[in-house]
Scaffold this motif. Structure first.
Motif, PDB file in Angstrom:
ATOM      1  N   ASN A 279     -61.111   0.879  -3.404  1.00  0.00           N
ATOM      2  CA  ASN A 279     -61.467   1.167  -5.314  1.00  0.00           C
ATOM      3  C   ASN A 279     -62.424   0.307  -5.912  1.00  0.00           C
ATOM      4  N   HIS A 280     -62.184  -0.892  -5.037  1.00  0.00           N
ATOM      5  CA  HIS A 280     -62.907  -1.721  -5.763  1.00  0.00           C
ATOM      6  C   HIS A 280     -63.896  -2.769  -4.759  1.00  0.00           C
ATOM      7  N   ASP A 281     -64.672  -1.974  -4.408  1.00  0.00           N
ATOM      8  CA  ASP A 281     -65.487  -2.668  -3.379  1.00  0.00           C
ATOM      9  C   ASP A 281     -66.392  -3.909  -3.419  1.00  0.00           C
ATOM     10  N   PHE A 282     -67.267  -3.381  -4.769  1.00  0.00           N
ATOM     11  CA  PHE A 282     -68.018  -4.485  -5.326  1.00  0.00           C
ATOM     12  C   PHE A 282     -67.288  -5.641  -5.556  1.00  0.00           C
ATOM     13  N   GLU A 283     -65.682  -5.775  -5.950  1.00  0.00           N
ATOM     14  CA  GLU A 283     -64.911  -6.916  -6.293  1.00  0.00           C
ATOM     15  C   GLU A 283     -64.783  -7.887  -5.123  1.00  0.00           C
ATOM     16  N   GLY A 284     -64.541  -6.500  -4.616  1.00  0.00           N
ATOM     17  CA  GLY A 284     -63.918  -7.401  -3.004  1.00  0.00           C
ATOM     18  C   GLY A 284     -65.182  -8.129  -1.926  1.00  0.00           C
TER      19      GLY A 284
END
Length: 233
Positions: free
Chosen positions: A174-179
């Motif tokens: 759910n946090h692809d951007f941060e990853g």
């Protein structure tokens, strides 16, 4: 005696990594509530700085400095004299006009430390991204752009940065951007077997570093955090 390494700061961490976390990396520490995200970041920074002539900053948006240090002490983790605590929790009590520029205040805090200490200021943690997002009344696309512009100068200055992010989904889906922005992802969570729950740690990725991706038990002892491999997984 060799140079101090991040992976020597917690007992058992060097069993996961063959080579150290590269200096200047952005590392996302993600996991469920109570999975020791803050304890892990704080322990790594404090023990690393105790073994060298460098300085770092721990930026807290979740707990006040007093409460945070009490929590760390209860886990056997002591504050290094070389780690500065920057407490931004008062922003929760301020007006929207004040909190809307919170990222700029954080940037100024980091730049101040860099100007004061120069190359001796080498590492920091931001606790947490979730708290930061909740305090900023900015649409997600703009928030992500601003976060990118915060992290890139830190990389150029070779500041090793740990970003804490609470999530119900520790895989980070759910946090692809941060990853995507992060050079490394350390996943923390809970594993239950036969009605017994254990905290675990897994390194999902770490660019330019050799490591395994197995789940390891993460525990709290009188001397702080410990990591060890287990057959329960």
């Amino acid at each position: 005696m060799g140079a101090v390494r991040f992976i020597d700061t917690i007992e058992g961490l060097d069993e996961i990594f063959e080579t150290d976390i590269p200096k200047g990396s952005v590392v996302l520490i993600t996991g469920a509530p109570g999975s020791l995200k803050s304890g892990l970041a704080f322990s790594i920074l404090s023990k690393y700085l105790n073994g060298c002539e460098e300085f770092g900053a721990y930026i807290t948006l979740e707990q006040s400095k007093k409460n945070h240090l009490q929590n760390m002490k209860s886990m056997g983790i002591e504050l290094s004299d070389r780690l500065f605590i920057s407490d931004f929790t008062d922003c929760r009590m301020q007006s929207t006009a004040y909190t809307s520029d919170l990222l700029s205040l954080i940037e100024k805090n980091i730049i101040h430390n860099k100007h004061e200490l120069g190359d001796k200021f080498t590492c920091l943690a931001l606790d947490s991204l979730g708290a930061l997002y909740s305090l900023l009344d900015i649409e997600p696309q703009l928030m992500r752009k601003r976060l990118y512009h915060l992290l890139e100068p830190l990389r150029r200055e070779k500041l090793t940065t740990f970003l804490i992010m609470e999530t119900a989904d520790p895989t980070g889906s759910n946090h692809d951007f941060e990853g995507y922005l992060a050079d490394g992802i350390i996943e923390l969570g809970f594993h239950t077997k036969d009605d017994t729950a254990n905290r675990y740690l897994k390194v999902r990725k770490m660019r330019a570093s050799s490591h395994n991706m197995d789940s390891h038990i993460l525990t709290v002892s009188n001397d702080g955090l410990q990591i060890y491999k287990s057959t329960i997984f």
